[in-house]
Every structure is written in C-alpha cells, then in structure tokens.
Enzyme design. Structure first.
Site, short mmCIF file in Angstrom:
data_model
loop_
_atom_site.label_atom_id
_atom_site.label_comp_id
_atom_site.label_asym_id
_atom_site.label_seq_id
_atom_site.Cartn_x
_atom_site.Cartn_y
_atom_site.Cartn_z
N HIS A 27 37.79 62.19 39.35
CA HIS A 27 36.89 61.80 38.25
C HIS A 27 35.61 62.63 38.34
O HIS A 27 34.74 62.39 39.17
CB HIS A 27 36.54 60.31 38.29
CG HIS A 27 35.72 59.87 37.10
ND1 HIS A 27 36.27 59.31 35.97
CD2 HIS A 27 34.39 59.93 36.87
CE1 HIS A 27 35.33 59.03 35.09
NE2 HIS A 27 34.16 59.40 35.62
N HIS A 29 33.12 65.55 35.63
CA HIS A 29 32.90 66.01 34.26
C HIS A 29 32.38 67.44 34.26
O HIS A 29 31.86 67.91 35.28
CB HIS A 29 31.85 65.14 33.55
CG HIS A 29 32.06 63.67 33.65
ND1 HIS A 29 32.98 62.98 32.89
CD2 HIS A 29 31.45 62.73 34.43
CE1 HIS A 29 32.91 61.68 33.18
NE2 HIS A 29 32.00 61.50 34.12
N TYR A 45 23.27 60.66 24.91
CA TYR A 45 22.36 61.28 25.88
C TYR A 45 22.54 62.79 25.82
O TYR A 45 23.59 63.28 25.37
CB TYR A 45 22.62 60.77 27.30
CG TYR A 45 24.03 61.04 27.81
CD1 TYR A 45 24.37 62.26 28.39
CD2 TYR A 45 25.03 60.06 27.70
CE1 TYR A 45 25.66 62.51 28.83
CE2 TYR A 45 26.32 60.31 28.14
CZ TYR A 45 26.62 61.53 28.72
OH TYR A 45 27.90 61.78 29.15
N THR A 73 31.22 61.50 27.16
CA THR A 73 30.89 61.11 25.78
C THR A 73 29.91 62.07 25.12
O THR A 73 29.87 62.16 23.90
CB THR A 73 30.31 59.68 25.72
OG1 THR A 73 29.17 59.62 26.58
CG2 THR A 73 31.33 58.65 26.13
N ARG A 120 40.80 59.22 27.14
CA ARG A 120 39.84 58.20 27.59
C ARG A 120 39.26 57.43 26.41
O ARG A 120 38.94 58.00 25.36
CB ARG A 120 38.69 58.89 28.32
CG ARG A 120 37.75 57.93 29.02
CD ARG A 120 36.62 58.70 29.64
NE ARG A 120 35.93 57.95 30.66
CZ ARG A 120 34.65 58.13 30.97
NH1 ARG A 120 33.93 59.02 30.35
NH2 ARG A 120 34.09 57.41 31.93
N ARG A 126 26.59 51.14 25.39
CA ARG A 126 25.48 52.07 25.31
C ARG A 126 25.93 53.52 25.12
O ARG A 126 25.13 54.40 24.84
CB ARG A 126 24.58 51.95 26.56
CG ARG A 126 25.23 52.42 27.81
CD ARG A 126 24.41 52.17 29.07
NE ARG A 126 25.28 52.14 30.22
CZ ARG A 126 25.78 53.21 30.82
NH1 ARG A 126 25.49 54.42 30.38
NH2 ARG A 126 26.58 53.08 31.86
N TYR A 153 37.18 52.72 30.09
CA TYR A 153 35.90 52.49 30.77
C TYR A 153 35.24 51.29 30.11
O TYR A 153 35.01 51.31 28.90
CB TYR A 153 35.03 53.75 30.64
CG TYR A 153 33.75 53.71 31.45
CD1 TYR A 153 33.63 52.95 32.62
CD2 TYR A 153 32.63 54.45 31.06
CE1 TYR A 153 32.46 52.96 33.36
CE2 TYR A 153 31.46 54.45 31.80
CZ TYR A 153 31.38 53.70 32.94
OH TYR A 153 30.22 53.69 33.68
N HIS A 177 36.02 53.15 37.59
CA HIS A 177 34.98 52.53 38.42
C HIS A 177 35.20 51.03 38.66
O HIS A 177 34.27 50.22 38.53
CB HIS A 177 33.60 52.77 37.80
CG HIS A 177 33.38 54.18 37.31
ND1 HIS A 177 34.01 55.27 37.87
CD2 HIS A 177 32.62 54.68 36.30
CE1 HIS A 177 33.63 56.36 37.22
NE2 HIS A 177 32.80 56.04 36.27
N ASP A 246 32.49 61.63 40.40
CA ASP A 246 31.73 61.39 39.17
C ASP A 246 30.63 62.44 38.95
O ASP A 246 29.73 62.23 38.14
CB ASP A 246 31.13 59.98 39.10
CG ASP A 246 30.70 59.63 37.68
OD1 ASP A 246 31.30 60.13 36.73
OD2 ASP A 246 29.70 58.88 37.53
C1 0GY Z 1 30.91 57.98 34.07
C2 0GY Z 1 29.82 57.18 33.59
C3 0GY Z 1 29.03 57.22 32.51
C4 0GY Z 1 29.11 58.11 31.44
C5 0GY Z 1 30.19 58.72 30.99
O1 0GY Z 1 31.39 59.87 29.43
C6 0GY Z 1 30.28 59.50 29.76
O2 0GY Z 1 29.27 59.71 29.10
O3 0GY Z 1 31.32 58.64 31.64
C7 0GY Z 1 28.02 56.18 32.43
O4 0GY Z 1 26.96 56.45 31.83
O5 0GY Z 1 28.21 55.08 32.95
O6 0GY Z 1 32.03 57.50 34.17
O7 0GY Z 1 30.76 59.14 34.45
#
Ligand code: 0GY
Length: 299
Positions: A27, A29, A45, A73, A120, A126, A153, A177, A246
C-alpha cells in the site's frame, strides 16, 4: 501543495528489521509530479510531488522488492501517474486504480495490461464528494471477469452502514488500514470484533494491517496502541493480511512517520518468521502476482 501539507520524511532511517527476500510494500501511492500528471480538479487536498523514482529509492532503502501502488484520491479517476509508474517498474509493481462507473471493458483491459489488479472505492467522507455505493456494485461486476479485486477504505463507524453492500460483492475485497479502528477501545470490544467477524464470516475479505501512524493516539515512535489490533488480525487471518508503508502518507497532520521505523513495527505485529513471510511475501504475491506462484509450482 496545501499550506499545512506535511511532506514525506526526507531521510528515513535504515530499519533494524530486514524484510524477507521478495517482500511487497502493498500500500503506497505516487503523487504527480504535478507538472506532468496534474491533480484532479475535484481533489480534497493538494499534496507535494512524490514520484515513482522516490518510491523506488524508498523500496530499495527499506529492503523491499515490489510495490502495490494504490490510486490516491488527489488524482481522481485519472490513472496516468499510476500507469506511468507501473510501466517503469517492470514487473516489480502492480496497481489499484480508481475508475468511473461507466468505465469501458476496453479501458479495464488496458489497465490490466498495465499491471492494475484492483479498483479502490473510498467511503471516507472527507476524501470524496459522494460515496460510491452504486458505483461499487456496478464496477465490481465489470472487474470480476478479469480476476481483479475491490479495495475499500472506510472508517470504523461506517461499517454497519455499508456491510450488506460490501459482503454481496463477487470478488476478493481488501479493507484498507484494518477498517480504521478506534484504538482507544479494546481489541476484544464490539467495534473491532465486528470488523474481525466480517473477515471470519467472509472468506473473500482481506485487510491491510497498515497505518499505525494514522491510527495511533499515543503516537511515534512505537505506535504501541495500534500493535495489538494489527497482531490480532495477523494471527487470526494469517493468509488474508497485507502490509504497506502508505508512503508518502497523505493527510498526516500530527507528524510525518519515519518509514524505517514503520518497518520496525513488523516483528511486533507478526511475531514469527512464518507470519512475516505470509504477510510480506506469500499473500501479496498470491493476490498480485499469482502467475509467479504457478510458475514455481510448474517449472
Ligand atoms: C491512505 C489514506 C488517506 C488518503 C488516501 O487516496 C487518498 O487520498 O488514501 C487518508 O487521508 O486517510 O490510505 O493513504
């Protein structure tokens, strides 16, 4: 990037614990770089750039062999940064994409050829404008023939509301998570045991025992309040757990973790070599590189 954005740790320590050969960070990104892969207009964000080269450097520094890159995201359903990273990883990375409800079979096949193996769905309010209830069922039916899985998630309090929906899915379902438990509550309390029962009763459910830095109330360096939750799942469902850094840790506000110390969390949640091998090698390989297992079994 956002004014309060915390960039990833510039010089993570070398972990004392060395993962087994072939370990998978399942996991993480990539963000941008924005100049080449602009962030989605609907994002919640704006992060710092965190590109593939930095991810490969971290992989090598931490002693991992492979990555599973999960679409964040901030890139919406534009998977170009993900696909670019997969193309440069050779066979050392797989992806989890975000797609729209009306995604075509041709597009899914293109993503499959690029190394994507899952989609996903984000139920964390949020992070998205609308929750993906309807999309989930429709997209899951489209990806099932490809042998892909669904990653979901959500935060612990959302589980009762979505449980019926997600347990009806025809694919493997991976929960990010640990379903985001409230770690101030006991491991054997109703909240977390409801999540554990989900895995107990549904053999197609897996979970990532990741993100102590996000779940911890007590904080670094040991994240001692999170360890018992992760260990419970690793020992109870050794064949259906995954782990990831992460990196680059989106939306961390309290602190930015030292990724080396996150790796040192592993022996505490997977106390035997057999558990660590399942968590870091066998399970992710079965889900993301099943063909490698076949080639070992039939040389
Ligand atoms: C994570 C957690 C977050 C964000 C994202 O895709 C995302 O924006 O995954 C979070 O803000 O909790 O899983 O990396």
């Amino acid at each position: 990037m956002d004014p309060d954005w915390l960039p990833f740790h510039p010089t993570p320590s070398a972990p004392a614990y060395r993962p087994p050969p072939g370990a998978v960070d399942a996991h993480c990104h990539v963000f941008g770089p924005e100049a080449r892969f602009p962030f989605a207009p609907e994002r919640k964000y704006t992060p710092c750039d965190a590109g593939k080269e930095e991810l490969w450097a971290l992989r090598d520094h931490l002693g991992f062999t492979r990555n599973v890159i999960v679409q964040a995201t901030c890139h919406g359903a534009d998977n170009r940064a993900l696909v670019d990273a997969l193309a440069h990883a050779g066979d050392r990375a797989r992806g989890v994409a975000t797609v729209r409800r009306d995604v075509s079979v041709e597009e899914l096949e293109r993503l499959d050829a690029a190394g994507v193996r899952g989609v996903r769905f984000n139920f964390v309010k949020r992070l998205v404008d609308r929750l993906p209830h309807e999309d989930l069922t429709e997209v899951a039916a489209k990806i099932a023939p490809l042998g892909w899985h669904v990653v979901i998630y959500f935060e612990a309090e959302e589980l009762p509301e979505i449980q019926e929906l997600v347990t009806a899915l025809p694919t493997v379902v991976v929960v990010d998570h640990m379903g985001r438990p409230d770690v101030r509550r006991p491991v054997d309390g109703e909240g977390f045991q409801r999540f554990a029962r989900l895995l107990e009763e549904h053999g197609n459910f897996w979970t990532k025992v990741s993100c102590p830095e996000r779940l911890s109330v007590r904080g670094p360096p040991d994240y001692a309040d999170v360890a018992p939750f992760a260990r419970h799942l690793v020992e109870r469902f050794p064949d259906r757990v995954l782990w990831g850094t992460d990196w680059p840790h989106p939306n961390m506000k309290s602190h930015m973790p030292d990724d080396g110390r996150l790796v040192d969390f592993l022996p505490r949640i997977a106390p035997t070599e057999a558990l660590r091998r399942a968590l870091l090698v066998d399970n992710p390989m079965r889900l993301y590189w099943p063909e490698e297992g076949l080639s070992c079994a039939h040389p």
